[in-house]
Design an enzyme around this catalytic site. Structure first.
Site, PDB file in Angstrom:
ATOM      1  N   CYS A  46       4.809  -1.180  11.317  1.00  0.00           N
ATOM      2  CA  CYS A  46       4.294  -1.978  10.203  1.00  0.00           C
ATOM      3  C   CYS A  46       4.169  -3.392  10.729  1.00  0.00           C
ATOM      4  CB  CYS A  46       5.238  -1.929   9.002  1.00  0.00           C
ATOM      5  SG  CYS A  46       4.766  -3.061   7.654  1.00  0.00           S
TER       6      CYS A  46
ATOM      7  N   CYS B 166      -2.951  -3.058   9.520  1.00  0.00           N
ATOM      8  CA  CYS B 166      -2.009  -2.351   8.654  1.00  0.00           C
ATOM      9  C   CYS B 166      -1.966  -0.898   9.089  1.00  0.00           C
ATOM     10  CB  CYS B 166      -2.444  -2.464   7.195  1.00  0.00           C
ATOM     11  SG  CYS B 166      -1.505  -1.424   6.050  1.00  0.00           S
ATOM     12  N   ASN B 167      -0.785  -0.404   9.428  1.00  0.00           N
ATOM     13  CA  ASN B 167      -0.651   0.984   9.858  1.00  0.00           C
ATOM     14  C   ASN B 167      -1.011   1.960   8.735  1.00  0.00           C
ATOM     15  OD1 ASN B 167       0.983   1.324  12.710  1.00  0.00           O
ATOM     16  ND2 ASN B 167       1.441  -0.608  11.699  1.00  0.00           N
ATOM     17  N   THR B 168      -0.483   1.716   7.542  1.00  0.00           N
ATOM     18  CA  THR B 168      -0.729   2.633   6.422  1.00  0.00           C
ATOM     19  C   THR B 168      -2.229   2.772   6.170  1.00  0.00           C
ATOM     20  OG1 THR B 168       1.396   2.113   5.386  1.00  0.00           O
ATOM     21  CG2 THR B 168      -0.311   3.047   3.976  1.00  0.00           C
TER      22      THR B 168
ATOM     23  N   TYR C  38       0.812  -1.207   0.000  1.00  0.00           N
ATOM     24  CA  TYR C  38       0.000   0.000   0.000  1.00  0.00           C
ATOM     25  C   TYR C  38       0.849   1.262   0.000  1.00  0.00           C
ATOM     26  CZ  TYR C  38      -4.643  -2.075   0.743  1.00  0.00           C
ATOM     27  OH  TYR C  38      -5.821  -2.738   0.585  1.00  0.00           O
TER      28      TYR C  38
END
Length: 265
Positions: free
Chosen positions: A192, A75-77, A43
């Site tokens: 992450c 997911c951090n993003t 991503y």
């Protein structure tokens, strides 16, 4: 006996397995659906608008198909971008994953913390707001890695990944003149979910010992709190693993430990 809850765990690839592992340990009574959006991985290489435009309807389709009691965005993003959109669109509870800056800064003794994430996560205003709000008197170094998530996936698949390749991504986190420097980095936030897949090697390659902050245990506690008291594990509590690319994958042996020993369908 209470009905078996279904928990859907979503990530761009295999990194969310590190979150899944902690949730399964906390809630062995649940049925799990793990979705890896490998067709769009990573991503961090896509614009914010494209990530939102892809994820919001995709999560809606997954909710309609699997009827989860709770969805984890591992997911951090993705979490720093889409959580408000998802919560506004769908009624199912969501648990996101964001850089654990607050606990890291509270724990640091040298007051120097590094945040190791994807390039997308570390440049996000959400991440910078966390630093403004919770860094206290810590110096926070943001390190955006372009390759570590892919290296982690390759290693999980059994491919050879060199120490040099991992260290090149890790080295900028270590600020200071060595272990004796009182102003050195002593805490690294793994921002992450892929990175804990390489934890043993990160520890071995680190120039000096640090505390590694993995948000997965806190996410598991939050999931369990939202679901309420656990029931007894039943024969219906199983697991599914879905790849959006629909390419064939032969990962059962590698991923079984993350599913608590279950073989995902």
């Amino acid at each position: 006996m209470a009905a078996v809850p279904t928990i859907l765990v979503f990530d761009t690839g295999l990194g969310g397995l590190t979150v899944l592992r902690e949730i399964v340990a906390a809630r062995p009574d649940a049925h799990y659906v793990y979705v890896a959006d490998d067709a769009f991985f990573p991503y961090g290489h896509h614009s914010e608008d494209k990530i939102i435009a892809r994820m919001v309807p995709l999560i809606g389709e997954l909710i309609a198909t699997h009827a989860p009691d709770l969805v984890v965005i591992a997911c951090n993003t993705a979490s720093t971008l889409v959580m408000s959109h998802l919560r506004g669109q769908y009624e199912v509870p969501f648990v996101g994953t964001v850089p654990a800056i607050k606990p890291a800064c509270a724990k640091s003794k040298t007051k120097r913390v590094s945040v190791l994430g994807t390039r997308g996560t570390v440049k996000r205003e959400y991440t910078r707001a966390l630093i403004r709000d919770f860094a206290q008197d810590c110096e926070v170094t943001l390190v955006g890695s372009g390759e570590l998530a892919s290296l982690a996936e390759a290693a999980l698949r059994g491919q050879e990944v060199s120490d040099d390749a991992i260290f090149a991504e890790l080295a900028p986190c270590f600020v200071g003149d060595g272990e004796a420097d009182p102003a050195r980095t002593d805490t690294v936030v793994l921002a992450c979910t892929h990175y804990p897949l390489l934890m043993d090697r990160l520890v071995a390659l680190a120039p000096w010992p640090v505390d590694w902050i993995d948000p997965a245990p806190a996410i598991a506690r939050r999931v369990s709190d939202l679901l309420g008291p656990a029931g007894r594990q039943t024969d219906h509590a199983g697991a599914e693993m879905i790849f959006t690319s629909k390419r064939p994958h032969r990962l059962n042996r590698a991923v079984m430990p993350f599913f608590g020993g279950r073989v995902p369908a």
